[in-house]
Design an enzyme around this catalytic site. Sequence first.
Site, short mmCIF file in Angstrom:
data_model
loop_
_atom_site.label_atom_id
_atom_site.label_comp_id
_atom_site.label_asym_id
_atom_site.label_seq_id
_atom_site.Cartn_x
_atom_site.Cartn_y
_atom_site.Cartn_z
N CYS A 75 0.97 -1.50 -0.13
CA CYS A 75 -0.19 -0.47 -0.25
C CYS A 75 0.69 1.29 0.48
O CYS A 75 0.41 2.46 -0.73
CB CYS A 75 -1.38 -0.22 1.06
SG CYS A 75 -2.34 -1.29 0.99
N HIS A 80 -3.64 8.07 1.66
CA HIS A 80 -3.52 6.06 1.12
C HIS A 80 -4.70 5.99 1.79
O HIS A 80 -5.58 6.23 3.09
CB HIS A 80 -2.32 4.74 1.36
CG HIS A 80 -3.09 3.85 1.47
ND1 HIS A 80 -3.75 3.16 0.35
CD2 HIS A 80 -3.13 2.58 2.61
CE1 HIS A 80 -4.57 1.64 0.60
NE2 HIS A 80 -3.93 1.83 2.29
N ASN A 111 -9.71 -0.19 -0.90
CA ASN A 111 -8.36 -0.16 -0.20
C ASN A 111 -8.13 -0.40 -1.52
O ASN A 111 -8.14 -1.85 -1.58
CB ASN A 111 -8.21 -0.88 0.66
CG ASN A 111 -6.44 -0.63 1.39
OD1 ASN A 111 -5.85 -0.84 -0.07
ND2 ASN A 111 -5.91 -1.31 2.12
#
Length: 323
Positions: free
Chosen positions: A114, A250, A280
């Site tokens: 990520c 993020h 996500n």
Amino acid sequence: MSLRAVVIGCGHYLPERVVENKEFEATLDTNDEWIRSRSGIERRHFAAEGETTSNMATSAATAALNDAGLAADDVDAIIVATSTPDLTFPSAATMVQAELGMTRGFAFDVQAVCAGFVYALSNANALIISGQAKRVLVIGAETFSRIMDWTDRSTCVLFGDGAGALLLEAQEGAGSPADRGILSTDLNSDGRYRDLLYVDGGVSTGTTGYLRMQGNQVFRHAVSKLAATATTAMERAGVSASEIDWIVPHQANIRIIQGTAKKLDLPMEQVVVTVQDHGNTSAASIPLALSVGRNRGQIKQGDLIVTEAIGGGLAWGAVVLRW
């Protein structure tokens, strides 16, 4: 005077298929309210059969090139941040290079889960300020739907697919925080925490594997580490939190986003939030949010932005840039 890596184009791509929370109710002991209250996610996009990470990356890259009014051969390098490449090798970046018809320069992948896009931006910045490249396409692209355990309600409802891209160009700056472009970067990792977030497959197992996560532990590390890396990056850039126009974090979980903003003493009105629509998307989430935020009219030229991310590894980092 000093060289800066300045954003001259951005774009994104989302797969056509939108999956609302209620779709999971037929196969899992979960519901829309449970998912929303714990993550802030309402829907996500899943890639179509045969649609790959490199396909989506190419679409996002094409949008960024069009935004800048440039062609593929105007670019010196392509960096793709991804944990879900089409194949073990070659890199997704070389596939994007071929799909774009780019016959010069070089291309490579960055894998920091990520945090991948922050790592890729930092690499692109280093290439530009060292004179190794004038223009770099930085892409985050993921098909996390292909590594989900569909029986695990704690993970499979959280992730989505998509891609975002920025085109960076070397431009002269004064060497002050008023310059456009990347002003500072901060990268970190700590491999002792590998078991908190990982995929249980790969070359050693002969399987693709599934994503495994200790959500509570990841959350505990996320807020403190994200606030700390953002603070370090701002200090390196010579700017204070009060000067920041936008946090573009993020997009993992609304509670992590809110907790980090609170630690940085910045209101949620100054945070670009897309997690409700995308879930996500790992390395794709920051460039997706930047592109969507720009399209919404939130992000404007001259705005001071801090972007931060944490992912498996654990790996985390932040970038301060002026749009």
